[in-house]
Write an enzyme that holds these catalytic residues in place. Structure first.
Site, PDB file in Angstrom:
ATOM      1  N   ASP A  22       0.833  -1.203   0.000  1.00 20.21           N
ATOM      2  CA  ASP A  22       0.000   0.000   0.000  1.00 20.21           C
ATOM      3  C   ASP A  22       0.869   1.256   0.000  1.00 20.21           C
ATOM      4  OD1 ASP A  22      -2.708   1.380   0.528  1.00 20.21           O
ATOM      5  OD2 ASP A  22      -1.505   2.048   2.229  1.00 20.21           O
ATOM      6  N   ASP A  38      -6.574  -6.248  -2.202  1.00 19.72           N
ATOM      7  CA  ASP A  38      -5.563  -6.478  -1.165  1.00 19.72           C
ATOM      8  C   ASP A  38      -4.439  -7.377  -1.681  1.00 19.72           C
ATOM      9  OD1 ASP A  38      -7.126  -4.973   0.516  1.00 19.72           O
ATOM     10  OD2 ASP A  38      -7.935  -6.679   1.636  1.00 19.72           O
ATOM     11  N   GLU A  88      -1.982  -5.437  -3.814  1.00 22.78           N
ATOM     12  CA  GLU A  88      -1.053  -4.656  -2.988  1.00 22.78           C
ATOM     13  C   GLU A  88       0.000  -5.562  -2.359  1.00 22.78           C
ATOM     14  OE1 GLU A  88      -3.477  -0.730  -1.500  1.00 22.78           O
ATOM     15  OE2 GLU A  88      -3.714  -2.562  -0.314  1.00 22.78           O
TER      16      GLU A  88
END
Length: 230
Positions: free
Chosen positions: A49, A118, A121
């Protein structure tokens, strides 16, 4: 689950430490079922991230020298949001490489928008650890390049835009309520209402709660703009 070498070939990166890639594709549900010896991708997601935000910021800074800080911030938000990352993950067919627990598998986890975003990332975090910042930046340019160049439509954060529009007025309250979540776990439809000063002004529908919130915010933003001439 498809092989790691196939994914390496697809993204054009050969990992020095394949364990990083394996961890990036390991969902917490799988790690919990297997017990010790398997780390989930959550820590790599945290790292990815941060790398993503840095890489996108640098790419935008050089690509759009004429844009203000505020305009760059909005464009970056559109590039790093869940909806955009989910699209990129689907283009890589990332869901088919994930290691999921039995329950997550049966509930349609491979198609879940948040899970796919997710995982992307986490993959970026793994690339950063194994190959360094330059390779991670190149990967970001690879998956987001057409969007950065304006060749593909960006997802804009209507929730933030609505909040900014309402901040022009001293007293206001803004709240999102989940109205319904219908359908099987692998194919749910969410309905969310947006409340301004306690009054529901719009309803949005989406495949995830976040997507439904964005749809509701977009409708509410249109109403606010029409009412106040924004």
């Amino acid at each position: 689950m498809r092989g790691l070498e196939e994914l390496e070939s697809k993204i054009g990166i050969k990992f020095t430490e394949p364990s990083y890639l394996e961890q990036a594709l390991t969902h917490a549900s799988f790690a919990n079922e297997q017990g010790g010896g398997h780390q989930s991708n959550e820590r790599l997601e945290f790292l990815g991230d941060a790398v993503l935000e840095l890489a996108v910021s640098e790419l935008l800074y050089h690509r759009y020298p004429e844009l203000s800080e505020g305009a760059l911030t909005k464009r970056r938000a559109a590039l790093v949001c869940e909806a955009t990352l989910e699209q990129c993950a689907r283009q890589l067919e990332l869901g088919s490489y994930l290691r999921l627990g039995k329950g997550e598998e049966l509930s349609g986890g491979r198609e879940r928008p948040a899970l796919l975003a997710d995982a992307l990332e986490a993959l970026l975090g793994a690339i950063f650890l194994d190959q360094g910042l330059e390779a991670a930046r190149d990967f970001v340019a690879q998956i987001l390049g057409s969007r950065i160049e304006g060749e593909e439509e960006l997802f804009f954060d209507y929730k933030t835009q609505l909040q900014e529009a309402l901040q022009r007025y001293r007293n206001y309250s803004l709240k999102y309520n989940l109205l319904a979540a219908d359908g099987p776990d692998h194919n749910k439809t969410f309905r969310v209402g947006v409340m301004i000063n306690g009054q529901q002004v719009a309803v949005g529908v989406g495949r995830s709660k976040k997507e439904a919130e964005q749809a509701a915010a977009q409708q509410a933003l249109t109403l606010v703009a029409e009412k106040h001439g924004l």
